[in-house]
Write a protein that holds these residues in place. Structure first.
Motif, short mmCIF file in Angstrom:
data_model
loop_
_atom_site.label_atom_id
_atom_site.label_comp_id
_atom_site.label_asym_id
_atom_site.label_seq_id
_atom_site.Cartn_x
_atom_site.Cartn_y
_atom_site.Cartn_z
N PHE A 58 0.84 -1.20 0.00
CA PHE A 58 0.00 0.00 0.00
C PHE A 58 0.87 1.25 0.00
CE2 PHE A 58 -2.91 -3.20 1.55
CZ PHE A 58 -4.13 -2.82 1.01
N SER A 59 0.49 2.21 -0.84
CA SER A 59 1.18 3.49 -0.86
C SER A 59 0.61 4.39 0.23
CB SER A 59 0.99 4.17 -2.22
OG SER A 59 -0.33 4.67 -2.34
N PRO A 60 1.31 5.46 0.61
CA PRO A 60 0.77 6.39 1.61
C PRO A 60 -0.56 7.00 1.20
CG PRO A 60 3.13 6.77 1.30
CD PRO A 60 2.70 5.81 0.23
N GLU A 61 -0.83 7.09 -0.12
CA GLU A 61 -2.09 7.65 -0.61
C GLU A 61 -3.25 6.65 -0.56
OE1 GLU A 61 1.36 9.72 -1.94
OE2 GLU A 61 0.76 7.66 -2.44
N GLY A 62 -2.94 5.39 -0.26
CA GLY A 62 -3.99 4.39 -0.14
C GLY A 62 -4.09 3.44 -1.32
N PHE A 63 -3.18 3.54 -2.30
CA PHE A 63 -3.22 2.65 -3.45
C PHE A 63 -2.67 1.29 -3.07
CE2 PHE A 63 -2.66 6.86 -5.56
CZ PHE A 63 -3.85 6.88 -6.26
N SER A 64 -3.38 0.24 -3.48
CA SER A 64 -2.90 -1.12 -3.30
C SER A 64 -2.33 -1.61 -4.63
CB SER A 64 -4.04 -2.04 -2.87
OG SER A 64 -3.63 -3.39 -2.87
N SER A 65 -1.17 -2.27 -4.59
CA SER A 65 -0.58 -2.78 -5.83
C SER A 65 0.16 -4.08 -5.57
CB SER A 65 0.38 -1.75 -6.44
OG SER A 65 1.45 -1.47 -5.57
N ARG A 66 0.31 -4.86 -6.62
CA ARG A 66 1.03 -6.13 -6.57
C ARG A 66 2.53 -5.83 -6.57
NH1 ARG A 66 -0.89 -10.93 -8.34
NH2 ARG A 66 -2.60 -9.80 -9.32
N TYR A 67 3.26 -6.38 -5.60
CA TYR A 67 4.71 -6.21 -5.66
C TYR A 67 5.24 -7.16 -6.73
CZ TYR A 67 9.54 -5.51 -4.75
OH TYR A 67 10.86 -5.19 -4.93
N THR A 68 5.89 -6.59 -7.74
CA THR A 68 6.22 -7.35 -8.95
C THR A 68 7.72 -7.54 -9.07
OG1 THR A 68 4.31 -6.30 -9.99
CG2 THR A 68 5.78 -7.53 -11.42
N ASP A 69 8.21 -8.69 -8.63
CA ASP A 69 9.62 -9.01 -8.81
C ASP A 69 9.80 -9.73 -10.15
OD1 ASP A 69 8.63 -11.56 -8.34
OD2 ASP A 69 9.50 -11.76 -6.35
N LYS A 70 10.98 -10.24 -10.40
CA LYS A 70 11.30 -10.84 -11.69
C LYS A 70 10.40 -12.03 -12.01
CE LYS A 70 13.95 -11.71 -15.35
NZ LYS A 70 13.96 -10.84 -16.56
N ASP A 71 10.24 -12.95 -11.07
CA ASP A 71 9.37 -14.11 -11.31
C ASP A 71 7.92 -13.69 -11.51
OD1 ASP A 71 11.51 -15.85 -11.09
OD2 ASP A 71 11.16 -16.27 -8.97
N THR A 72 7.48 -12.73 -10.72
CA THR A 72 6.08 -12.30 -10.80
C THR A 72 5.77 -11.64 -12.13
OG1 THR A 72 5.89 -12.06 -8.40
CG2 THR A 72 4.32 -10.84 -9.74
N VAL A 73 6.69 -10.82 -12.65
CA VAL A 73 6.39 -10.14 -13.92
C VAL A 73 6.30 -11.15 -15.06
CG1 VAL A 73 8.74 -9.61 -14.80
CG2 VAL A 73 6.84 -8.03 -15.21
N GLU A 74 7.04 -12.25 -14.97
CA GLU A 74 6.94 -13.27 -16.00
C GLU A 74 5.58 -13.96 -15.95
OE1 GLU A 74 10.31 -15.82 -15.43
OE2 GLU A 74 11.74 -14.35 -16.25
N ILE A 75 5.11 -14.28 -14.74
CA ILE A 75 3.79 -14.89 -14.58
C ILE A 75 2.71 -13.90 -14.99
CG2 ILE A 75 2.14 -15.85 -12.92
CD1 ILE A 75 4.64 -16.80 -11.29
N TYR A 76 2.84 -12.66 -14.56
CA TYR A 76 1.88 -11.60 -14.88
C TYR A 76 1.73 -11.44 -16.39
CZ TYR A 76 -0.11 -6.86 -14.98
OH TYR A 76 -0.90 -5.76 -15.23
N THR A 77 2.85 -11.38 -17.10
CA THR A 77 2.81 -11.22 -18.55
C THR A 77 2.18 -12.44 -19.22
OG1 THR A 77 4.80 -9.84 -18.46
CG2 THR A 77 4.22 -10.77 -20.61
N MET A 78 2.54 -13.62 -18.76
CA MET A 78 2.00 -14.86 -19.33
C MET A 78 0.48 -14.91 -19.19
SD MET A 78 2.75 -18.78 -18.09
CE MET A 78 2.02 -18.51 -16.48
N VAL A 79 -0.03 -14.57 -18.02
CA VAL A 79 -1.46 -14.68 -17.76
C VAL A 79 -2.22 -13.54 -18.43
CG1 VAL A 79 -3.25 -14.79 -15.99
CG2 VAL A 79 -1.04 -15.89 -15.59
N MET A 80 -1.74 -12.32 -18.26
CA MET A 80 -2.46 -11.15 -18.80
C MET A 80 -2.44 -11.13 -20.33
SD MET A 80 -3.95 -8.92 -16.79
CE MET A 80 -3.96 -8.25 -15.14
#
Length: 269
Positions: A58-80
């Motif tokens: 979570f950012s100080p402004e209240g935004f929630s986001s996925r923490y995207t490391d190297k393995d995650t970005v590969e999975i994210y790209t594959m699925v999306m």
């Protein structure tokens, strides 16, 4: 009119999805449409099956986001860009809609600056700085490609994956992606379809807001909606005529939102 429509991942997994496709076909008879999609829920499910548990910050402004490391970005790209994008294209084509599935890597469609650092709030409410991983902020859209497809009567279907300065895939927020594309194309309307009625304060649906009213309302908006409201403001600042935040679970989700029969309308005035 030129419309940019963003559909959340929760809608894609809902039984209303076939009716939404039918409504898209009806809207296309009178308008040009660019479709941007989400799918974070499915990314999380598949990542878990692959043994990669997902972390959200979570950012100080209240935004929630996925923490995207190297393995995650590969999975994210594959699925999306792979699984979800092509499922949408197939559903549209089954109803006679000429769709082209893309992500930001295709034809340099979406260029983004990789975030070097992220300021987040930890479990104790303290701010801390972490490595930005593979998340980005869009800096440029290839509107020439999008206009070529639209003029050729194809509907672009875009996954929120952008390309970095170092030619790496980056995770970019779907709502902000839709807002950027709408602004770059000078779209008449941006429609953000979600799984709730629209913007609610307390238990009351807010049917209409202008930019000044939105700024006063921001502190009262919860984390699930605040990204969409910021995206709406960004789109309006870039010249989009009107932003509609509405439920994708309506019988005619896009048509109803366009006719102001449901949802929240955000405008400059």
């Amino acid at each position: 009119m030129l419309l940019v429509v963003k559909i959340g991942g929760s809608i894609l997994k809902n039984e209303i999805w076939p009716r939404l496709v039918s409504d898209i076909k009806s809207v296309l008879s009178r308008n040009k449409v660019v479709l941007v999609h989400g799918g974070g829920i499915e990314v999380t499910e598949i990542a878990s099956k692959l043994g990669k548990e997902q972390k959200f910050v979570f950012s100080p402004e209240g935004f929630s986001s996925r923490y995207t490391d190297k393995d995650t970005v590969e999975i994210y790209t594959m699925v999306m860009a792979g699984k979800i994008n092509k499922q949408i294209v197939l559903a549209l084509e089954s109803q006679g809609i000429s769709a082209i599935g893309l992500c930001g890597l295709d034809g340099l469609l979406l260029r983004a600056e990789r975030k070097k650092r992220l300021v987040i709030v930890d479990e104790r409410g303290r701010k801390k700085v972490v490595d930005g991983g593979y998340t980005g902020k869009i800096s440029e859209a290839n509107t020439h490609l999008l206009r070529f497809l639209l003029e050729s009567d194809y509907m672009p279907v875009i996954a929120p994956v952008a390309i970095s300065e170092e030619f790496e895939p980056l995770n970019v927020d779907g709502d902000r992606t839709a807002a950027y594309i709408a602004g770059a194309l000078n779209a008449d309307r941006l429609i953000l379809l979600t799984d709730v009625e629209g913007l609610t304060l307390g238990s009351m649906l807010v049917s209409k807001l202008n930019v000044l009213e939105v700024k006063k309302t921001l502190p009262k908006i919860g984390p699930g909606m605040i990204t969409k409201v910021y995206a709406a403001m960004e789109a309006l600042n870039k010249g989009v005529g009107e932003v509609l935040i509405s439920s994708g679970l309506e019988r005619l989700p896009i048509s109803s939102a366009l006719n102001h029969k449901c949802g929240t309308v955000i405008s400059r005035e």
